[in-house]
Design an enzyme around this catalytic site. Sequence first.
Site, PDB file in Angstrom:
ATOM      1  N   GLU A   1       0.831  -1.202   0.000  1.00 20.47           N
ATOM      2  CA  GLU A   1       0.000   0.000   0.000  1.00 20.47           C
ATOM      3  C   GLU A   1       0.865   1.252   0.000  1.00 20.47           C
ATOM      4  OE1 GLU A   1      -3.366  -1.956   2.920  1.00 20.47           O
ATOM      5  OE2 GLU A   1      -2.269  -0.191   3.549  1.00 20.47           O
TER       6      GLU A   1
ATOM      7  N   CYS B   1       2.784   8.489   1.809  1.00 21.94           N
ATOM      8  CA  CYS B   1       3.153   7.497   2.816  1.00 21.94           C
ATOM      9  C   CYS B   1       3.548   6.221   2.074  1.00 21.94           C
ATOM     10  CB  CYS B   1       1.945   7.273   3.719  1.00 21.94           C
ATOM     11  SG  CYS B   1       2.183   5.949   4.908  1.00 21.94           S
TER      12      CYS B   1
ATOM     13  N   CYS C   1       4.407  -7.263   7.833  1.00 20.36           N
ATOM     14  CA  CYS C   1       5.317  -6.827   8.890  1.00 20.36           C
ATOM     15  C   CYS C   1       5.401  -7.922   9.947  1.00 20.36           C
ATOM     16  CB  CYS C   1       4.782  -5.544   9.516  1.00 20.36           C
ATOM     17  SG  CYS C   1       5.896  -4.809  10.734  1.00 20.36           S
TER      18      CYS C   1
ATOM     19  N   CYS D   1       2.463  -5.494  16.212  1.00 20.48           N
ATOM     20  CA  CYS D   1       1.809  -4.541  17.110  1.00 20.48           C
ATOM     21  C   CYS D   1       0.313  -4.868  17.098  1.00 20.48           C
ATOM     22  CB  CYS D   1       2.048  -3.109  16.646  1.00 20.48           C
ATOM     23  SG  CYS D   1       3.804  -2.683  16.612  1.00 20.48           S
TER      24      CYS D   1
ATOM     25  N   CYS E   1      -2.260  -3.079  14.660  1.00 23.14           N
ATOM     26  CA  CYS E   1      -1.816  -2.746  13.306  1.00 23.14           C
ATOM     27  C   CYS E   1      -2.180  -3.859  12.329  1.00 23.14           C
ATOM     28  CB  CYS E   1      -0.312  -2.505  13.300  1.00 23.14           C
ATOM     29  SG  CYS E   1       0.309  -2.069  11.677  1.00 23.14           S
TER      30      CYS E   1
ATOM     31  N   GLY F   1       5.160  -2.305   7.064  1.00 24.65           N
ATOM     32  CA  GLY F   1       6.534  -2.750   7.307  1.00 24.65           C
ATOM     33  C   GLY F   1       7.266  -1.947   8.362  1.00 24.65           C
ATOM     34  N   GLU F   2       8.343  -2.538   8.845  1.00 29.18           N
ATOM     35  CA  GLU F   2       9.216  -1.858   9.806  1.00 29.18           C
ATOM     36  C   GLU F   2      10.497  -1.487   9.057  1.00 29.18           C
ATOM     37  OE1 GLU F   2       9.497  -0.380  12.782  1.00 29.18           O
ATOM     38  OE2 GLU F   2      11.598  -0.188  12.207  1.00 29.18           O
TER      39      GLU F   2
ATOM     40  N   SER G   1       9.602   6.160  10.289  1.00 28.84           N
ATOM     41  CA  SER G   1       8.916   5.827  11.531  1.00 28.84           C
ATOM     42  C   SER G   1       9.289   4.409  11.937  1.00 28.84           C
ATOM     43  CB  SER G   1       7.401   5.931  11.323  1.00 28.84           C
ATOM     44  OG  SER G   1       6.723   5.619  12.513  1.00 28.84           O
TER      45      SER G   1
ATOM     46  N   SER H   1       7.330   5.084  17.364  1.00 25.64           N
ATOM     47  CA  SER H   1       6.007   4.670  17.839  1.00 25.64           C
ATOM     48  C   SER H   1       6.131   4.252  19.293  1.00 25.64           C
ATOM     49  CB  SER H   1       5.502   3.497  16.985  1.00 25.64           C
ATOM     50  OG  SER H   1       5.358   3.933  15.651  1.00 25.64           O
ATOM     51  N   LEU H   2       5.675   5.115  20.189  1.00 27.85           N
ATOM     52  CA  LEU H   2       5.812   4.842  21.619  1.00 27.85           C
ATOM     53  C   LEU H   2       4.539   4.164  22.137  1.00 27.85           C
ATOM     54  CD1 LEU H   2       7.721   5.202  24.055  1.00 27.85           C
ATOM     55  CD2 LEU H   2       6.664   7.430  24.457  1.00 27.85           C
ATOM     56  N   HIS H   3       3.425   4.838  21.991  1.00 25.09           N
ATOM     57  CA  HIS H   3       2.084   4.281  22.232  1.00 25.09           C
ATOM     58  C   HIS H   3       1.733   3.930  23.672  1.00 25.09           C
ATOM     59  CE1 HIS H   3       1.700   4.396  17.985  1.00 25.09           C
ATOM     60  NE2 HIS H   3       2.234   3.239  17.695  1.00 25.09           N
TER      61      HIS H   3
ATOM     62  N   CYS I   1      -2.458   1.463   8.630  1.00 26.54           N
ATOM     63  CA  CYS I   1      -1.471   0.618   7.955  1.00 26.54           C
ATOM     64  C   CYS I   1      -2.009  -0.762   7.611  1.00 26.54           C
ATOM     65  CB  CYS I   1      -0.291   0.376   8.869  1.00 26.54           C
ATOM     66  SG  CYS I   1       0.490   1.842   9.360  1.00 26.54           S
TER      67      CYS I   1
HETATM   68  N1  SAH Z   1       6.631   0.158  11.525  1.00 28.00           N
HETATM   69  C1  SAH Z   1       6.706   1.576  11.672  1.00 28.00           C
HETATM   70  C2  SAH Z   1       5.946   2.369  10.614  1.00 28.00           C
HETATM   71  C3  SAH Z   1       4.556   1.945  10.230  1.00 28.00           C
HETATM   72  S1  SAH Z   1       3.157   2.403  11.133  1.00 28.00           S
HETATM   73  C4  SAH Z   1       6.281   1.990  13.060  1.00 28.00           C
HETATM   74  O1  SAH Z   1       5.851   1.154  13.815  1.00 28.00           O
HETATM   75  O2  SAH Z   1       6.443   3.152  13.397  1.00 28.00           O
HETATM   76  C5  SAH Z   1       2.906   4.105  11.222  1.00 28.00           C
HETATM   77  C6  SAH Z   1       2.199   4.493  12.512  1.00 28.00           C
HETATM   78  O3  SAH Z   1       0.795   4.128  12.523  1.00 28.00           O
HETATM   79  C7  SAH Z   1       2.805   3.798  13.724  1.00 28.00           C
HETATM   80  O4  SAH Z   1       2.935   4.716  14.769  1.00 28.00           O
HETATM   81  C8  SAH Z   1       1.761   2.734  14.025  1.00 28.00           C
HETATM   82  O5  SAH Z   1       1.898   2.247  15.322  1.00 28.00           O
HETATM   83  C9  SAH Z   1       0.485   3.479  13.735  1.00 28.00           C
HETATM   84  N2  SAH Z   1      -0.697   2.610  13.572  1.00 28.00           N
HETATM   85  C10 SAH Z   1      -0.770   1.395  13.010  1.00 28.00           C
HETATM   86  N3  SAH Z   1      -2.039   0.913  13.049  1.00 28.00           N
HETATM   87  C11 SAH Z   1      -2.769   1.870  13.654  1.00 28.00           C
HETATM   88  C12 SAH Z   1      -4.150   1.962  14.001  1.00 28.00           C
HETATM   89  N4  SAH Z   1      -4.992   0.982  13.734  1.00 28.00           N
HETATM   90  N5  SAH Z   1      -4.576   3.087  14.614  1.00 28.00           N
HETATM   91  C13 SAH Z   1      -3.713   4.096  14.874  1.00 28.00           C
HETATM   92  N6  SAH Z   1      -2.409   4.062  14.582  1.00 28.00           N
HETATM   93  C14 SAH Z   1      -1.918   2.960  13.976  1.00 28.00           C
END
Ligand code: SAH
Length: 351
Positions: free
Chosen positions: A92, A105, A112, A116, A119, A159-160, A191, A214-216, A333
């Site tokens: 994508e 993007c 991936c 997470c 995701c 992807g990462e 990212s 991505s801390l979250h 994603c």
């Molecule tokens: N692998 C990398 C880049 C891809 S994701 C990373 O983890 O940073 C880009 C951002 O979107 C990341 O912060 C990811 O955690 C977030 N993301 C993925 N799925 C999501 C969702 N369903 N809702 C909100 N953010 C999401």
Amino acid sequence: MASDAYALLPEDWAAFCKEAGFPAFRAKQIVQGLYKDRIQDWSELTTLPGAMREKLEAELPLTTLKEVTRTPSGTDGVTKFLLEAQDGERIETVWIPADGRVTQCISSQVGCDMHCAFCASGQLGCVRSLTAAEIVAEVMVLSREMGQYPNNIVVMGMGEPFVNYDAVIRALRILNCQQGINIGARHITLSTCGIVPGIERLAEEGVQFELSVSLHAPNDTLRSQLMPVNRRWKINELLAACDAYTAATGRIITYEYTLVRNFNDRLSHAAELIRLLRGRKARVNLIPLSPVAEFKGETPSHADCLAFLDALLKAGIHTTMRRSRGKQADAACGQLRLRKIKEEQHGNKVL
Ligand code: SAH
């Protein structure tokens, strides 16, 4: 030498021409043809002698990605494309216009392996990494469709990127180089979910790319529940690598924080996050969860998101909240690829 035209930097073209006995100015013509004229086939580069075009055709094909589908762009103009590589794998990429500028993007892998919880990209694991040429081709394919290059690039698709470090950095250098697409390093954002050695390596790279992490979650217990990568590199190790990145490059890190109702969106979590980031050079980008069928968490209310934002701002932390865009575009994603795979599996069963 790489075997795809889009994987070569101008200095590689210079070396190629030298080795093949072609004059140096041919390298410039090639780069111009690829990125200014956006040729799709070497035969279009008529300024080159026929023998040279044949050599290029034989040795350095132009990687293509075929459009499978695109989501209708809603009123916000956000359009997500599903593209297919030569081996049939799909990725994508999203075109995001805003305030007269465009951000694209891009994906770095097919799927991936980071898993997470929220995701969609990680639901089916990683099939393979993309090549540098395929990553550049994402930009080339969309720029032909849209009639312009994007102003900004974010590596926030599937992807990462740090699991595919070499190809991603090569592709970003190609997108960045002045003779070609010329997207400024500060308009290119990587990212990562928090691969510490990748952050350390990027700090040594001598480039000025922006870094998002991505801390979250504000503590290891919660973060490990959302992101398995946290079991390998804990928050304090991650933040130390980020601080070192800022010290080496002068770039301020943006911490992505996806808000999940009653999980990490309480004011007590905001207070923990403030304690973590206070005194650090850091920005925070809040992302209200984009619901995915495979994850049970819910999106917080708008009021709760605003209260979280407000707490961070009051503590003096530079914070933004991502506008909810691209809802029609399955913009989280990996959602579009996953939906398409499921549709096709379903279709097969019906048949
Ligand atoms: N692998 C990398 C880049 C891809 S994701 C990373 O983890 O940073 C880009 C951002 O979107 C990341 O912060 C990811 O955690 C977030 N993301 C993925 N799925 C999501 C969702 N369903 N809702 C909100 N953010 C999401």
